[in-house]
Design a protein around this motif. Structure first.
Motif, PDB file in Angstrom:
ATOM      1  N   TYR A  51      21.513   9.994  -7.746  1.00 20.11           N
ATOM      2  CA  TYR A  51      21.009  11.036  -6.855  1.00 20.11           C
ATOM      3  C   TYR A  51      20.652  12.273  -7.660  1.00 20.11           C
ATOM      4  N   GLY A  52      19.491  12.831  -7.358  1.00 18.69           N
ATOM      5  CA  GLY A  52      19.016  14.018  -8.055  1.00 18.69           C
ATOM      6  C   GLY A  52      18.335  13.732  -9.376  1.00 18.69           C
ATOM      7  N   ARG A  53      18.399  12.491  -9.864  1.00 14.87           N
ATOM      8  CA  ARG A  53      17.782  12.130 -11.138  1.00 14.87           C
ATOM      9  C   ARG A  53      16.885  10.904 -11.032  1.00 14.87           C
ATOM     10  N   GLN A  74      15.657  14.349  -4.118  1.00 13.70           N
ATOM     11  CA  GLN A  74      17.107  14.486  -4.238  1.00 13.70           C
ATOM     12  C   GLN A  74      17.882  13.490  -3.386  1.00 13.70           C
ATOM     13  N   GLU A  75      17.280  13.034  -2.289  1.00 13.06           N
ATOM     14  CA  GLU A  75      18.017  12.190  -1.350  1.00 13.06           C
ATOM     15  C   GLU A  75      17.967  10.705  -1.691  1.00 13.06           C
TER      16      GLU A  75
END
Length: 250
Positions: A51-53, A74-75
């Motif tokens: 998440y976020g990457r 991000q989700e």
């Protein structure tokens, strides 16, 4: 192993055992949490998770240099990818969505639904095969069709679960088993594991200093040169390998 018999499927045959020989080593981004890997004309397309990457990348094969990247948001936690023609299909883990990208610029041009979790993805004869962490293989719900079951994967008559990254090569479906150093070679029509490849020793990290989650994951095949590539999550190295028998088998 003594062969067992099922009245509907016939004898259960013990899978053959293989190991590997390293043919080449290539740089790989140690920050890439590799979830899917595809070879095409001198580049790798790589699905990177967390998440976020999470993102989709085009990577120069010889150098490991990232040529292009498209973040997912991000989700989303990205999972497996497969190339069909000029389109890249990418799964997400628990978001029940998959994405369709153009190969040339990685632009997202569509999406499809996923029943359950998305893990691995492979192309076979212009169609897609998906895993969801269980012993089951599916045809995902693309092109307006419903998701449907294809086969359950068994080895010596027992179910094989945690099927992760998928890749077709030589008519067989290669599958990483999550948190394992073994790759299953599966008959895609029946789900039967025909052989196992033991890749122990490839992980470049000492066991006492291995980052969390840095396990084997990532299989790509170059059909023009019949070359097989493997790597892992957060590994600094991508390997070209040759599959060889453990012992002479008859």
């Amino acid at each position: 192993m003594t062969a067992m018999r099922d009245e509907t499927t016939g004898p259960v045959v013990a899978p053959r055992e293989y190991t590997y020989r390293v043919r080449g080593r290539y740089p790989h981004d140690p920050q890439a949490f590799t979830q899917g890997l595809v070879w095409d004309d001198g580049v790798f397309y790589e699905s990177v998770g967390l998440y976020g990457r999470s993102e989709l990348r085009r990577v120069e094969a010889a150098t490991g240099r990232v040529l292009d990247r498209r973040p997912l948001g991000q989700e989303y936690w990205a999972e497996g990818i497969a190339l069909v023609g000029d389109l890249l299909y990418q799964l997400t883990w628990r978001q029940k969505r998959g994405f369709v990208h153009r190969k040339d610029d990685l632009a997202r041009i569509g999406e499809f639904g996923i029943d359950g979790e998305g893990w691995g993805l492979a192309e076979h004869g212009g169609e897609l095969i998906m895993s969801d962490g269980t012993d089951e293989l599916y045809r995902p719900a693309t092109g307006g069709r419903a998701q449907r079951s294809l086969a359950r994967v068994t080895s010596g008559g027992s179910p094989v679960t945690r099927l992760n990254e998928l890749q077709m090569a030589g008519g067989e479906l290669y599958a990483n088993v999550w948190y394992s150093d073994r790759v299953a070679r599966i008959d895609p029509g029946t789900g039967v594991v025909t052989s196992w490849i033991d890749l122990s020793g490839l992980n470049p990290y000492p066991r006492d200093r291995c980052p969390d989650g840095a396990v084997l994951n990532g299989i790509a095949h170059d059909p023009s040169g019949d070359r097989l590539f493997v790597t892992g999550k957060l590994w600094p190295t991508l390997y070209e390998i040759e599959v060889v028998p453990c012992v002479e088998q008859f």
